[in-house]
Design a protein around this motif. Sequence first.
Motif, PDB file in Angstrom:
ATOM      1  N   PHE A 258     -30.664 -68.538  20.919  1.00  0.00           N
ATOM      2  CA  PHE A 258     -31.583 -67.180  21.099  1.00  0.00           C
ATOM      3  C   PHE A 258     -31.052 -66.260  22.034  1.00  0.00           C
ATOM      4  O   PHE A 258     -30.467 -66.838  23.257  1.00  0.00           O
ATOM      5  N   TRP A 259     -30.617 -64.917  21.764  1.00  0.00           N
ATOM      6  CA  TRP A 259     -29.854 -64.128  22.512  1.00  0.00           C
ATOM      7  C   TRP A 259     -30.702 -62.815  22.727  1.00  0.00           C
ATOM      8  O   TRP A 259     -31.539 -62.372  22.356  1.00  0.00           O
TER       9      TRP A 259
ATOM     10  N   ASN B 228     -26.723 -62.563  29.798  1.00  0.00           N
ATOM     11  CA  ASN B 228     -27.584 -62.088  30.767  1.00  0.00           C
ATOM     12  C   ASN B 228     -27.777 -63.300  31.787  1.00  0.00           C
ATOM     13  O   ASN B 228     -29.075 -63.591  32.280  1.00  0.00           O
ATOM     14  N   GLY B 229     -26.811 -63.864  32.339  1.00  0.00           N
ATOM     15  CA  GLY B 229     -27.139 -65.015  33.437  1.00  0.00           C
ATOM     16  C   GLY B 229     -27.351 -66.309  32.850  1.00  0.00           C
ATOM     17  O   GLY B 229     -27.438 -67.660  33.509  1.00  0.00           O
TER      18      GLY B 229
ATOM     19  N   ALA C 236     -21.320 -60.948  23.641  1.00  0.00           N
ATOM     20  CA  ALA C 236     -21.544 -62.141  24.217  1.00  0.00           C
ATOM     21  C   ALA C 236     -20.055 -62.520  24.815  1.00  0.00           C
ATOM     22  O   ALA C 236     -19.066 -62.052  24.483  1.00  0.00           O
ATOM     23  N   LYS C 237     -20.316 -62.972  26.235  1.00  0.00           N
ATOM     24  CA  LYS C 237     -19.150 -63.705  26.837  1.00  0.00           C
ATOM     25  C   LYS C 237     -18.880 -65.027  26.625  1.00  0.00           C
ATOM     26  O   LYS C 237     -19.867 -65.715  26.668  1.00  0.00           O
TER      27      LYS C 237
END
Length: 158
Positions: free
Chosen positions: A57-58, A133-134, A63-64
């Motif tokens: 889930f994103w 996001n971390g 995307a890194k």
Amino acid sequence: MQLVGSNKIYNLATKVNKKIQKSKKIDEASKEKYNTIKMLDSLKINKLSKNQNLNVFWESSTAKIEIWDNGQEDGDRINLFHNGKLILSDYLVSSTKKVLSVKLSSGNDVFKIVALNEGKIKPNTAKIEFIDNGRSFELLATLSKEEEASITIIKKEP
């Protein structure tokens, strides 16, 4: 892979860890040994095997991706696809991290890893970390020659 309720477990573990770290009754060695966050993080590595798909889930629109060999460099080579398009061709997996930044589509995104060989030490292994996001999702792809596995990024509704 993120299970329903895992955020709640992680938040509770964070609270417990803060109490442990603040306690004057617990020695420093025990605080380090029983660090609940480190324990949870050690369980975050997911193993990707032949024909397996892992759903993640994103939140963000990019995307890194970091790819490297976390063991002995042995000549493993891979291809990486994003939604069917080759984005990393005949890549020699090494101890130096390869960092990619990929813009995600409006729907779900599928990343497919294909083992091109098995190097000197079988099977072909590549450590892959997806960062959002971390938050990070670590994967260990263990594939034989010409086998593939995939990661599907499912965007959360805003």
